[in-house]
Design a protein around this motif. Structure first.
Motif, PDB file in Angstrom:
ATOM      1  N   PRO A  50       1.119  -1.304   0.148  1.00 32.29           N
ATOM      2  CA  PRO A  50      -0.029   0.344  -0.382  1.00 32.29           C
ATOM      3  C   PRO A  50       0.537   1.268   0.144  1.00 32.29           C
ATOM      4  CG  PRO A  50      -0.816  -1.367   1.761  1.00 32.29           C
ATOM      5  CD  PRO A  50       0.481  -2.190   0.981  1.00 32.29           C
ATOM      6  N   GLY A  51       0.329   2.203  -0.651  1.00 31.08           N
ATOM      7  CA  GLY A  51       1.060   3.239  -0.759  1.00 31.08           C
ATOM      8  C   GLY A  51       2.675   3.393  -1.831  1.00 31.08           C
ATOM      9  N   ARG A  52       2.449   2.986  -2.662  1.00 34.29           N
ATOM     10  CA  ARG A  52       3.460   2.107  -3.179  1.00 34.29           C
ATOM     11  C   ARG A  52       3.329   1.095  -4.539  1.00 34.29           C
ATOM     12  NH1 ARG A  52       9.102  -0.947  -1.097  1.00 34.29           N
ATOM     13  NH2 ARG A  52       9.481   0.492   0.639  1.00 34.29           N
ATOM     14  N   VAL A  53       3.752   1.773  -5.748  1.00 29.45           N
ATOM     15  CA  VAL A  53       4.200   1.292  -6.795  1.00 29.45           C
ATOM     16  C   VAL A  53       4.739   1.068  -7.767  1.00 29.45           C
ATOM     17  CG1 VAL A  53       2.645   1.612  -8.941  1.00 29.45           C
ATOM     18  CG2 VAL A  53       1.382   2.592  -6.760  1.00 29.45           C
ATOM     19  N   GLY A  54       4.738  -0.276  -7.918  1.00 30.86           N
ATOM     20  CA  GLY A  54       6.582  -0.495  -8.540  1.00 30.86           C
ATOM     21  C   GLY A  54       6.274  -0.448  -9.755  1.00 30.86           C
ATOM     22  N   ILE A  55       6.532   0.014 -11.239  1.00 30.52           N
ATOM     23  CA  ILE A  55       6.451   0.101 -12.914  1.00 30.52           C
ATOM     24  C   ILE A  55       7.538  -0.724 -13.545  1.00 30.52           C
ATOM     25  CG2 ILE A  55       5.671   1.262 -14.417  1.00 30.52           C
ATOM     26  CD1 ILE A  55       4.470   3.395 -12.663  1.00 30.52           C
ATOM     27  N   TYR A  56       7.633  -1.362 -14.346  1.00 31.05           N
ATOM     28  CA  TYR A  56       8.609  -2.196 -14.551  1.00 31.05           C
ATOM     29  C   TYR A  56       7.597  -1.492 -16.812  1.00 31.05           C
ATOM     30  CZ  TYR A  56      12.639  -4.964 -17.401  1.00 31.05           C
ATOM     31  OH  TYR A  56      13.526  -5.074 -18.269  1.00 31.05           O
ATOM     32  N   HIS A  57       8.248  -1.075 -17.600  1.00 31.79           N
ATOM     33  CA  HIS A  57       8.380  -0.805 -18.537  1.00 31.79           C
ATOM     34  C   HIS A  57       9.505  -1.258 -19.569  1.00 31.79           C
ATOM     35  CE1 HIS A  57       8.999   3.383 -19.678  1.00 31.79           C
ATOM     36  NE2 HIS A  57       8.953   3.502 -17.989  1.00 31.79           N
ATOM     37  N   PRO A  81      13.676   6.904 -15.340  1.00 32.95           N
ATOM     38  CA  PRO A  81      13.398   6.059 -14.308  1.00 32.95           C
ATOM     39  C   PRO A  81      13.669   5.861 -13.256  1.00 32.95           C
ATOM     40  CG  PRO A  81      13.629   5.421 -16.983  1.00 32.95           C
ATOM     41  CD  PRO A  81      14.354   6.581 -17.150  1.00 32.95           C
ATOM     42  N   THR A  82      12.932   5.205 -12.210  1.00 35.09           N
ATOM     43  CA  THR A  82      14.051   5.337 -10.922  1.00 35.09           C
ATOM     44  C   THR A  82      15.877   4.054 -11.526  1.00 35.09           C
ATOM     45  OG1 THR A  82      12.104   5.492 -10.638  1.00 35.09           O
ATOM     46  CG2 THR A  82      13.948   4.776  -8.391  1.00 35.09           C
ATOM     47  N   TYR A  83      15.677   3.789 -12.095  1.00 33.50           N
ATOM     48  CA  TYR A  83      16.582   2.539 -12.439  1.00 33.50           C
ATOM     49  C   TYR A  83      16.243   2.346 -13.923  1.00 33.50           C
ATOM     50  CZ  TYR A  83      16.316   2.221  -7.470  1.00 33.50           C
ATOM     51  OH  TYR A  83      15.178   2.664  -6.146  1.00 33.50           O
ATOM     52  N   GLU A  84      17.640   2.476 -14.316  1.00 33.58           N
ATOM     53  CA  GLU A  84      17.440   2.151 -15.867  1.00 33.58           C
ATOM     54  C   GLU A  84      18.565   1.276 -16.254  1.00 33.58           C
ATOM     55  OE1 GLU A  84      18.442   5.752 -17.889  1.00 33.58           O
ATOM     56  OE2 GLU A  84      16.852   4.827 -19.611  1.00 33.58           O
ATOM     57  N   GLY A  87      -0.413  10.709  -4.488  1.00 33.39           N
ATOM     58  CA  GLY A  87       0.507  10.479  -3.176  1.00 33.39           C
ATOM     59  C   GLY A  87       1.577   9.168  -3.106  1.00 33.39           C
ATOM     60  N   TYR A  88       1.845   8.412  -4.250  1.00 33.83           N
ATOM     61  CA  TYR A  88       2.398   7.319  -3.689  1.00 33.83           C
ATOM     62  C   TYR A  88       3.646   7.807  -3.662  1.00 33.83           C
ATOM     63  CZ  TYR A  88      -1.649   4.909  -4.854  1.00 33.83           C
ATOM     64  OH  TYR A  88      -2.995   3.751  -4.944  1.00 33.83           O
ATOM     65  N   ASP A  89       4.692   6.806  -3.574  1.00 40.14           N
ATOM     66  CA  ASP A  89       5.741   6.578  -4.120  1.00 40.14           C
ATOM     67  C   ASP A  89       6.062   5.611  -5.313  1.00 40.14           C
ATOM     68  OD1 ASP A  89       8.920   5.945  -3.459  1.00 40.14           O
ATOM     69  OD2 ASP A  89       8.422   4.463  -2.016  1.00 40.14           O
ATOM     70  N   VAL A  90       6.363   6.635  -5.639  1.00 38.34           N
ATOM     71  CA  VAL A  90       6.666   5.352  -7.603  1.00 38.34           C
ATOM     72  C   VAL A  90       8.082   4.902  -7.981  1.00 38.34           C
ATOM     73  CG1 VAL A  90       5.912   5.580  -9.993  1.00 38.34           C
ATOM     74  CG2 VAL A  90       4.467   7.111  -8.511  1.00 38.34           C
ATOM     75  N   ARG A  91       8.088   3.891  -7.856  1.00 43.12           N
ATOM     76  CA  ARG A  91       9.458   3.027  -9.078  1.00 43.12           C
ATOM     77  C   ARG A  91       8.965   2.646 -10.019  1.00 43.12           C
ATOM     78  NH1 ARG A  91      12.120   0.348  -3.235  1.00 43.12           N
ATOM     79  NH2 ARG A  91      10.696   1.976  -2.248  1.00 43.12           N
ATOM     80  N   ILE A  92      10.009   3.705 -11.057  1.00 38.17           N
ATOM     81  CA  ILE A  92       9.932   2.675 -11.940  1.00 38.17           C
ATOM     82  C   ILE A  92      11.181   2.346 -12.710  1.00 38.17           C
ATOM     83  CG2 ILE A  92       9.500   3.701 -14.542  1.00 38.17           C
ATOM     84  CD1 ILE A  92       7.240   5.510 -13.796  1.00 38.17           C
ATOM     85  N   VAL A  93      11.141   0.785 -13.248  1.00 42.25           N
ATOM     86  CA  VAL A  93      12.569   0.219 -13.924  1.00 42.25           C
ATOM     87  C   VAL A  93      11.956   0.539 -15.401  1.00 42.25           C
ATOM     88  CG1 VAL A  93      13.677  -1.368 -13.816  1.00 42.25           C
ATOM     89  CG2 VAL A  93      12.766  -1.060 -11.744  1.00 42.25           C
ATOM     90  N   ALA A  94      13.038   1.048 -15.762  1.00 44.86           N
ATOM     91  CA  ALA A  94      13.153   0.746 -17.623  1.00 44.86           C
ATOM     92  C   ALA A  94      14.426   0.246 -18.183  1.00 44.86           C
ATOM     93  CB  ALA A  94      12.940   1.863 -18.157  1.00 44.86           C
TER      94      ALA A  94
END
Length: 470
Positions: A21-28, A109-112, A59-66
């Motif tokens: 909850p409160g956090r979203v992890g995204i991989y694209h 992205p947060t991490y690439e 308000g989400y803590d978003v982490r994006i990995v591409a």
RNA sequence: GGUGGGUUGGCCGAGAGGCGAGGCAACGGACUGCAAAUCCGUUUACACGGGUUCAAAUCCCGUACCCACCUCCA
């Protein structure tokens, strides 16, 4: 309402239900850096940038990995063709990708992670898959490692296909395979390929087989289960199907929602290098302001095909500059009005599978009512309208007063010098007009127009802007 | 052959059983010394043929055409 997204695995719109909850992890899936990015590639970046901005506002803590796929057949071939190392091609085009992010106002992205930096993770994953009976080294001694699709009954679940109806996967000769539809997790090194494009494994030297890198890196940076996996619709099969199979067969729940953006077409077929119908970001941005290109890519729903044309791009530029016109005029009257409110109708549209077209209709309505208020001078209503227009535009990455877009334009000694000169001319023009010497006044206006400076007369005096239409 | 998605006014582009999304362009008007910018007004569309319904762009059946994937692809 919370954010609902169309999940292409179940073909339904579903509420976002984060693993944590409160956090979203995204991989694209990022790019195979075999060439500089074209505007179809960058459409995907813009789509996920808007998703990130909307989630962060909620308000989400978003982490994006591409990922960056920095090794593949075409990169190796291009290196050989140019007489340079394959990694020279990869690094150069990776920098071009980063430049495109920057030009269009996409936060990186947060991490690439690069594929070549995660070979040990891939080896571990192959060992797991082999141990579980879902993968095997090629039977012909090529050093390839294949995924055994017959060992994984759900194979085809993402793209709703049955194995029987599929054509064989031609990523390697079928000799080493148990089933022609088995796909390569790893590719053994071939004689003609450079030594530097291979890494040691228990099955001999070789290189990643594309699909595997995403499974390995998603798990490393987001964990065995994460929220959203995205990418272009063209990756749905086989790439995403294969990722899903690998990761689940290795015991990971993997992505909860699959999100695919539609293609950008040119001449009624998908923009792609192999067809040759590409326009690079760098080229287009020479003809039209970058913010207009971003507006163009954002304005259509992400699941609709954009049929590229010069006319519709020009139209986007007109619309964007109208919006910019309101923002700058209003701001010069009532200040920046940071921290404005998002109208509920805009939020509802965005929560409904990122319905940007409906959201933009709210922006347009607010701009139109703001324009009316502008005629009556400063007011609280005008401040509210400006604040809310800017807040909405910020979600779309299109706020003209954001330092990203405004930064270079309004500052610097050259700009100050230009401002002083233009102001002198405008003062002369005002004197001429007061003296009813309209010929002299118009001469000054023409001079400025020729120089690329547009004049608008307002109740507060003349405003000037440098025209950006190119 | 298999799996998805689409066809909306001059153009772009949403919507998904009743209520004219929005934009661009055009035309008329207001404002202006003239412009520019802005505002007001005008232009009732859903590929085709059937069907369901009190009511269909929207649901069902059929037809045509287009796109994507089943090859590397955002």
């Amino acid at each position: 309402m919370t954010l609902h997204l169309y999940d292409s695995a179940t073909r339904q719109i579903r509420p976002l239900d984060p693993v944590v909850p409160g956090r979203v992890g995204i991989y694209h899936c990022g790019l195979t850096v075999q060439g500089p990015p074209h505007i179809g590639h960058i459409r995907k970046e813009v789509v996920f940038d808007v998703l990130r901005r909307w989630l962060e506002r909620a308000g989400y803590d978003v982490r994006i990995v591409a990922n960056v796929t920095d090794i593949d057949d075409k990169i190796i071939a291009k290196g050989a063709e140019n007489g340079e190392p394959w990694f020279a091609v990869a690094y150069r085009n990776e920098r071009a990708l980063h430049a495109a992010y920057e030009v269009l106002g996409c936060e990186p992205p947060t991490y690439e992670p690069r594929a070549t930096g995660h070979v040990p993770e891939m080896i571990e994953m192959m060992e797991t898959l082999i141990a579980r009976g879902h993968a095997y080294p090629a039977q012909d001694g090529s050093g390839d490692v294949y995924f055994d699709v017959r060992s994984w009954p759900p194979y085809g679940e993402l793209s709703n296909q049955s194995i029987e109806d599929m054509q064989e996967a031609p990523d390697a000769p079928a000799d080493g395979k148990r089933d022609p539809r088995d796909f390569a997790l790893w590719k053994g090194r071939k004689e003609e390929e450079p030594e530097s494009a291979s890494w040691p494994t228990p099955w001999g030297r070789g290189r990643p087989g594309w699909h595997l890198e995403c499974s390995a890196m998603a798990a490393k940076y987001l964990g065995p289960e994460f929220d959203i996996h995205g990418g272009g619709l063209d990756l749905r099969f086989p790439h995403h199907e294969n990722e899903l199979a690998q990761s689940r067969a290795a015991g990971q729940p993997f992505a909860r929602v699959w999100m695919h953006n539609a293609m950008l077409n040119l001449g009624s077929s998908k923009m792609s290098k192999s067809v040759g119908n590409t326009l690079t970001v760098a080229e287009v941005v020479k003809r039209v302001p970058a913010i207009a290109l971003r507006y163009y890519l954002v304005a259509a729903h992400y699941r609709s095909i954009i049929e590229y044309s010069e006319e519709s791009l020009a139209e986007a530029a007109t619309t964007m500059s109208r919006i910019e016109g309101f923002v700058t005029r209003a701001a010069s009257l009532v200040g920046r009005c940071d921290g404005g409110e998002i109208p509920p109708a805009f939020a509802e549209a965005m929560d409904d599978d990122l319905s940007v077209p409906a959201a933009l209709a709210v922006v347009q309505d607010t701009v139109a009512s703001g324009q009316r208020l502008l005629g009556h001078g400063a007011s609280d209503d005008l401040r509210a309208a400006l604040g809310s227009v800017r807040a909405m535009l910020d979600v779309l990455g299109l706020d003209p007063l954001d330092p990203h877009w405004a930064g270079s334009r309004d500052h610097g000694p050259a700009q100050a010098a230009l401002g002083a000169l233009v102001q002198q001319l405008l003062d002369h023009r005002a004197e001429a007009r007061a003296a009813k010497d309209f010929a002299a006044a118009d001469r000054i206006r023409d001079q400025l127009t020729t120089a690329g400076i547009a004049i608008e007369d307002t109740p507060q005096g003349a405003r000037w802007t440098v025209k950006e239409d190119r």
